[in-house]
Design a protein around this motif. Structure first.
Motif, short mmCIF file in Angstrom:
data_model
loop_
_atom_site.label_atom_id
_atom_site.label_comp_id
_atom_site.label_asym_id
_atom_site.label_seq_id
_atom_site.Cartn_x
_atom_site.Cartn_y
_atom_site.Cartn_z
N ASP A 109 14.99 -8.92 23.56
CA ASP A 109 14.52 -9.97 24.48
C ASP A 109 13.10 -10.40 24.13
O ASP A 109 12.79 -11.59 24.09
N LEU A 110 12.22 -9.42 23.86
CA LEU A 110 10.83 -9.73 23.54
C LEU A 110 10.74 -10.65 22.32
O LEU A 110 10.05 -11.68 22.34
N ALA A 111 11.41 -10.27 21.24
CA ALA A 111 11.33 -11.04 19.99
C ALA A 111 11.93 -12.42 20.15
O ALA A 111 11.39 -13.42 19.66
N GLU A 112 13.05 -12.50 20.85
CA GLU A 112 13.73 -13.79 21.00
C GLU A 112 12.90 -14.77 21.83
O GLU A 112 12.86 -15.96 21.54
N ARG A 113 12.22 -14.25 22.85
CA ARG A 113 11.35 -15.13 23.66
C ARG A 113 10.22 -15.70 22.82
O ARG A 113 9.91 -16.88 22.89
N PHE A 114 9.55 -14.84 22.03
CA PHE A 114 8.44 -15.32 21.20
C PHE A 114 8.93 -16.34 20.18
O PHE A 114 8.21 -17.28 19.83
N ALA A 115 10.16 -16.16 19.68
CA ALA A 115 10.69 -17.04 18.65
C ALA A 115 11.09 -18.41 19.17
O ALA A 115 11.47 -19.28 18.38
N ARG A 116 10.98 -18.65 20.47
CA ARG A 116 11.36 -19.94 21.03
C ARG A 116 10.29 -21.01 20.75
O ARG A 116 9.69 -21.56 21.68
#
Length: 438
Positions: A109-116
């Motif tokens: 979740d952390l990585a995917e949010r930043f990648a937005r």
């Protein structure tokens, strides 16, 4: 193999605030269940009346930074230690640290949010991460997001002697860096370092396509200056070590809260009132955080939240972040804050060459120093004095300094050796550095 991101909400899966609230409340029960496994929340929650809606949640007391410090190191832990993937502490804490920890599943979740990022990240990117790695989340977060998207990550920690500004510029130029992650001030220092190395920031780095920035308040005037210097978009990110990424920019240049991954409230510390939007301190309940659930965590950052429509179609609330610097300092009868003062400094004509400044708020007057080209010193001093007086109505002293005073030339050009520990030295060597290598 199933993509671990497939179970997480994705942009475009809801239409409007009502569907977004349904999405939040669908996950809230799981979040609260996780929280009951934490020693801190098990003593705060009533098992017979656990909150299941946002309205129920609003009945709980706020979780504060002091709560995290008081429960250092593992009083907030809701999973066995064997399941932890990383441990972190936030910067700038006094006394006991503010701990934070995540499982491998939390990290998806952390990585995917930043990648937005609206500009996108892919395997074609060379991504320079220029924020701290030690204990803080920020460097690790960006690296995880870059790797999630297949990018080549360059770990350029900005607290390491191994990565001085001259090396940053060399890496950006020689490796064809396409994306960067840093505080906004770094982008200005890189420009100065690039110039010192004989490069033209807007011309000699053709691969660069965007600068990702966060970690400090950024005014629109300074953002535009950085963008013009480098010739690429400056894309802002907002988050914290305790929560990960909380907001990012849409193609229209507005910051949106990731309200599909967290529930947000705005708290007025003067009245104690809480609302879904308006001005105040941001309160967040991450919805996909198992290792260390946080219910109604007050970040103490000053924000302005709105549910106005945005043409991007993300259907997420927008946020303006002012940071804790919004409190400011008293000078005479006025409150001086960095955000407003920075806005004024960067309205000076670009021909003056003012990139670096500092100010001291004293009881009777505001003292400001700026680096400015010699031929523009008098004009810059006079204009900035008039602008500050008009904005704040205070006595002000503006002093123009030669370029290289606030950000010394040697800081931009030095390339120190990275020393390894030694115990044996020759007759003419300094053995005062034995063991303590730096």
């Amino acid at each position: 193999m199933t993509d671990p991101r497939s179970s997480l909400p994705q942009l475009g899966q809801w239409q409007g605030p009502e569907e977004l609230l349904q999405l939040q409340e669908k996950q809230l029960a799981q979040t609260v269940t996780w929280a009951t496994r934490s020693p801190f929340y098990s003593g705060r929650l009533n098992p017979a009346a656990l909150p299941t809606t946002a309205a129920d949640l609003a009945g709980l007391p706020l979780t504060t930074k002091q709560d995290l410090r008081d429960n250092y190191p593992f009083g907030m832990l809701a999973v066995p230690k064997e399941r932890l993937d990383t441990y972190h502490e936030s910067s700038g804490t006094a006394g006991r640290p503010t701990p934070s920890y995540y499982t491998a599943e939390d990290w998806v979740d952390l990585a995917e949010r930043f990648a937005r990022k609206w500009i996108g990240m892919s395997a074609e990117d060379v991504f320079l991460v220029r924020t701290p790695y030690a204990l803080l989340l920020t460097g690790h977060l960006a690296q995880a997001a870059g790797r999630l998207c297949g990018a080549t990550v360059v770990p350029g920690d900005n607290r390491s002697l191994a990565m001085p500004y001259a090396r940053v510029v060399r890496v950006m130029h020689d490796l064809g860096v396409t994306l960067t992650w840093s505080v906004a001030t770094e982008c200005l220092i890189w420009a100065a370092a690039a110039t010192a190395a004989g490069h033209r920031p807007g011309t000699d780095f053709p691969a660069l396509r965007a600068l990702f920035v966060g970690g400090e308040p950024l005014t629109e005037h300074r953002r535009r200056r950085i963008s013009r210097i480098w010739g690429v978009p400056v894309i802002e990110e907002y988050g914290s070590t305790e929560t990960g990424s909380l907001a990012g920019e849409c193609p229209n240049g507005r910051m949106h809260l990731w309200a599909d991954r967290a529930l947000f409230e705005v708290y007025d510390p003067r009245t104690g009132a809480v609302s879904a939007e308006g001005d105040g301190q941001l309160v967040v309940t991450p919805l996909f955080r198992e290792a260390m659930p946080l219910l109604r965590y007050n970040l103490e950052d000053n924000v302005s939240v709105s549910y106005d429509d945005c043409g991007c179609g993300w259907n997420l609330p927008t946020v303006r972040v002012f940071g804790r610097s919004a409190f400011g300092y008293q000078v005479g009868g006025a409150t001086i804050n960095q955000h407003r003062l920075e806005e004024i400094v960067f309205t000076l004509p670009e021909t003056y060459g003012v990139l670096f400044w500092r100010a001291k708020a004293e009881p009777a007057a505001l003292r400001i120093q700026i680096e400015v080209d010699e031929e523009h010193t008098a004009a810059a001093q006079a204009e900035l004095t008039a602008l500050v007086r008009a904005a704040f109505g205070v006595d002000v002293e503006v002093v123009g300094l030669p370029p290289g005073t606030l950000v010394p030339h040697e800081a931009l050009t030095n390339m120190p050796d990275v020393v390894k520990p030694r115990s044996l030295f020759g007759p003419d060597e300094d053995w005062g550095k034995a063991l303590l290598y730096y």
